[in-house]
Structure formats: structure tokens, C-alpha cells
Design an enzyme around this catalytic site. Structure first.
Site, PDB file in Angstrom:
ATOM      1  N   THR A 132      11.196  89.019  57.545  1.00  0.00           N
ATOM      2  CA  THR A 132      11.657  89.901  56.478  1.00  0.00           C
ATOM      3  C   THR A 132      13.177  90.022  56.458  1.00  0.00           C
ATOM      4  OG1 THR A 132      11.704  92.247  55.867  1.00  0.00           O
ATOM      5  CG2 THR A 132      11.195  91.775  58.131  1.00  0.00           C
ATOM      6  N   ASP A 133      13.727  90.381  55.294  1.00  0.00           N
ATOM      7  CA  ASP A 133      15.177  90.625  55.217  1.00  0.00           C
ATOM      8  C   ASP A 133      15.569  91.907  55.963  1.00  0.00           C
ATOM      9  OD1 ASP A 133      14.064  92.464  53.439  1.00  0.00           O
ATOM     10  OD2 ASP A 133      15.407  92.002  51.773  1.00  0.00           O
ATOM     11  N   LYS A 161      10.084  93.085  64.018  1.00  0.00           N
ATOM     12  CA  LYS A 161      10.163  91.770  63.360  1.00  0.00           C
ATOM     13  C   LYS A 161      11.379  90.989  63.885  1.00  0.00           C
ATOM     14  CE  LYS A 161       7.919  90.238  60.506  1.00  0.00           C
ATOM     15  NZ  LYS A 161       6.658  89.447  60.541  1.00  0.00           N
TER      16      LYS A 161
END
Ligand code: NAD
Ligand code: TYD
Length: 351
Positions: A132-133, A161
């Protein structure tokens, strides 16, 4: 070339779109969907392809290495596309450890099993990690996240993450596993669990319930239609360079409050309600702790190097999304019964 691809988390929101795309586009691949079916996993998402001859489902948990080894051996897994995760920031604030186990320990389990099973020829296999960003933290009013932006995660979700991304990279450096990592912006579309902003608000508008906007609604997110994310994963899986990272996004930033007002307008039109009806449901509530102000992806690399770009505009994607939820009221009813009510109470009662 024939491949036996293990897709983890394939019963979830993004995973189900990736599974569908691969099953339909590559009939000569075997697609093995491994999913523990947590609250976010739903086999109803895949009813249209469940009888395809190249599709296989395995209920298994990435926290159980024995289960993973057994599935790897039985199918002769050649590649992994790893999406299984705990994915909701608000839940990560309520119980961070669940995120550490699934997102970090689960990813390392999968890496260990893949390394062991592929040891005879590590270079013939690809481990694709979907991230994810949010690992990059938050932006101010200007600028974009690029592939070289330093990691600076702010929530237990994004920290877990970020950690999993580091482990994938470390297994590439240390054990010479071949990997790719993609960091994507916020997704929206059909089959999205109604705990995230867009599907939650669609469901609440349908049911005339308040729309809980955190803080002043000034936080900004960069939204991508889920099918375009699945297309990007297909592109990177087949053409991305080994041991590289690619950012995925559609240059589509929206302030939450502007997005919510657009959603209200479109929902009034679709539901035949007077203009302005749904906006009256907006309710400003206590902000999320550690709430990142702004995410914005620079997707130049994947566009220039691999030729990927989004296929739909935001207006088209949002209209398709709303139509899907209105046509699939049974799906919504199923996922919002039972434990969902408990979560909703806990999350929003005190706000
Ligand atoms: P989701 O929560 O809808 O689905 C997650 C899936 O993983 C579910 O089917 C669940 O049953 C499964 N799962 C959870 N724990 C498991 C375990 N221990 N073993 C096996 N399966 C397990 O998530 P999503 O929104 O589809 O996200 C998929 C991936 O994409 C995640 O890795 C997420 O971090 C990443 N991502 C999501 C977004 C987004 O906007 N949703 C954006 C960028 C990246
Ligand atoms: P969300 O869909 O949870 O995605 P993420 O936190 O991963 O970006 O939230 C998107 C934005 O919407 C985020 O700024 C938080 C905000 N939000 C609300 O204002 N109210 C809500 O009830 C939810 C779930 C999110």
C-alpha cells in the site's frame, strides 16, 4: 508458459478481482486461491468463476506454515501473488497485534515456505507482494510518493505492511528470491467490505443512516478503481523487473468531504431522491488518531516502463460501483449481519 499461481487473500475485495482476471485471461494457468475466510473473505465474491476448470480454492491460514507447505506441494506452486492481510486502519487501532501476526508473521511464513519449496531453482519463480501507499506516511499539501520516498508509516496497519515489505526485500537480498512489490493507492469498486469509506457510506445512504466524516473531512486520498489495480498487478506480474518496486495510482486525489458530497449527489440521482437529501446525513465525528492528511501516488514509473494506465475515469468507476451495490443488496445484507453490527457499535458509538 504454464504456471500454478498461488493467490493469497483471493476471497477478499482486491484479491477476488485479481483471481477473476487471471482465471479468465489465462485459461492455461492454474489459479489457486488460498484464503482463511476471515470476516473480510467471502466466496460469494467469486460465484461467477467458481466452476472454471483452472480455478481452485483452498481454505488455509498463512499463520499455519504446514498448511502452506501442503498446498505448495500438492499443486506444484510456481509463483505467489500475496494479498492476504488485515487491511483496515481503524481495526488496526483497536487491535494492532492481529496486524502484526497476519501481515508480518504471515508474510514471513509464506516467504519461508516458498524459499524451501523453490530451493532447487529460485530464479524460476516470482514472489509478488501487494502493498500500500500508506507505508510512505503522510504528505503535506503538495508533492507525491515515488518509489524512492522513505518509509514512514503512521498507523499499526501501515507499520505492519511496511515491515512485510522490508521482509520481502530482505529475502531477495539475503536468499536471492525473486520478488516484485507494488504500493497502490486507495481502491474502490464492487465487493468492497462496508467498513471502508466508500462502501460504508453507500450502505448508510441506502439505509438513511448518518455518514460519519472524521474530523473536518479535509484528509485527501488518491482513489483507483479496483479492476484497474487488478490490471496493474497482471502487468507487473508478467513484465515487472525482478526485485523492483512499482507505485500504482490514477492521479485522482479527492478531499474526503468533496468525495462524500459527490457520492451523496450520485446516490440521490440513482435512488430517485430529492437533490440534497443524502447530504443531510453527513455527521462530523471525532477524528481518527494519527489520521494521515494526504496520500498521492506518482505512477510515472509503471506508466513509462510498463505502459499501464487506468482504464476508467473516477466518474465512470464510481457510477459502476454504486450500480453494483444497488444491484447486489443480498451481498450487502449477508456481510452486514452478525459480527459487523458489533464492530460498527464499537467503532462509531463513542464518536
Ligand atoms: P480485504 O480485507 O478485503 O481482504 C483480505 C483477504 O485476506 C480476506 O479474504 C481474508 O479472508 C484474507 N486473510 C486475512 N487473514 C488471512 C490469513 N491469516 N490467512 C489467509 N487469508 C487471510 O483486503 P483488500 O482491501 O482486498 O486488500 C488486499 C491487499 O491489498 C492487502 O494486502 C492490502 O494491504 C493491499 N492494499 C489494499 C488497498 C485498499 O485500498 N483496499 C490499497 C493498496 C493495497
Ligand atoms: P478508509 O476507507 O478507511 O481508507 P484508509 O484509511 O486506508 O485511507 O478511509 C478513507 C478516508 O476516509 C480516510 O481519510 C478516513 C476517512 N473515513 C471517514 O471520514 N469516516 C469513516 O467512517 C471511514 C471508515 C473513513
Amino acid at each position: 508458459m504454464s504456471r500454478n499461481i498461488l493467490i493469497t487473500g483471493g476471497a477478499g475485495f482486491i484479491g477476488s478481482h485479481v483471481v477473476r482476471l487471471f482465471v479468465k485471461k489465462y485459461p492455461h494457468y492454474k489459479i489457486i486461491n488460498l484464503d482463511a475466510l476471515t470476516y473480510a473473505g467471502n466466496l460469494e465474491n467469486l460465484e461467477d468463476i467458481e466452476n472454471e476448470p483452472n480455478y481452485f480454492f483452498e481454505k488455509a491460514n498463512i499463520l499455519q506454515p504446514d498448511q502452506l507447505s501442503e498446498v505448495f506441494s500438492r499443486y506444484g506452486i510456481t509463483d505467489v501473488i500475496h494479498l492476504a492481510a488485515e487491511s483496515h486502519v481503524d481495526r488496526s487501532i483497536l487491535s494492532p497485534l492481529d496486524f502484526i501476526y497476519t501481515n508480518i508473521v504471515g508474510t514471513v511464513n509464506l516467504l519461508n515456505v516458498a524459499k524451501e519449496q523453490w530451493k532447487a531453482n529460485l530464479s524460476g519463480h516470482r514472489f509478488y507482494h501487494v502493498s500500500t501507499d500508506e507505508v510512505y506516511g503522510t504528505l503535506g499539501d503538495t508533492g507525491f510518493f515515488t518509489e524512492t520516498t522513505a518509509y514512514s508509516p503512521n498507523s499499526p496497519y501501515s507499520a505492519s505492511k511496511a515491515s512485510s515489505d522490508h521482509f520481502v526485500r530482505a529475502y531477495g537480498e539475503t536468499y536471492h528470491m525473486q520478488y516484485v512489490i507494488t504500493n497502490c493507492s486507495n481502491n474502490y469498486g464492487p465487493n468492497h467490505f462496508p467498513e471502508k469509506l466508500i462502501p460504508l457510506f453507500i450502505n448508510n445512504i441506502i439505509n438513511n443512516k448518518p455518514l460519519p466524516v472524521y474530523g473536518k473531512g479535509e484528509n485527501t486520498r488518491d482513489w483507483l478503481f479496483v479492476i484497474d489495480h487488478a490490471r496493474a498487478i497482471d502487468t507487473v506480474f508478467h513484465h515487472g523487473k525482478n526485485n523492483e518496486t512499482y507505485n500504482i495510482g490514477g492521479f485522482n486525489e479527492w478531499k474526503n468531504i468533496d468525495l462524500v458530497k459527490l457520492l451523496c449527489k450520485l446516490m440521490d440521482e440513482k435512488l430517485g431522491r430529492q437533490p440534497g437529501t443524502s447530504e443531510q446525513l453527513i455527521s462530523y465525528v471525532k477524528d481518527r488518531p494519527g489520521h494521515d492528511l494526504r496520500y498521492a501516488i506518482d505512477a510515472t514509473k509503471i506508466n513509462k516502463e510498463l505502459g499501464w494506465s487506468p482504464s476508467v475515469t473516477f466518474e465512470e468507476g464510481l457510477a459502476k460501483t454504486i450500480d453494483w451495490y444497488l444491484a447486489n443488496s443480498q451481498w450487502l445484507e449477508h456481510v452486514t449481519s452478525g459480527d459487523y453490527q458489533k464492530y460498527y457499535e464499537q467503532q462509531y458509538a463513542e464518536r
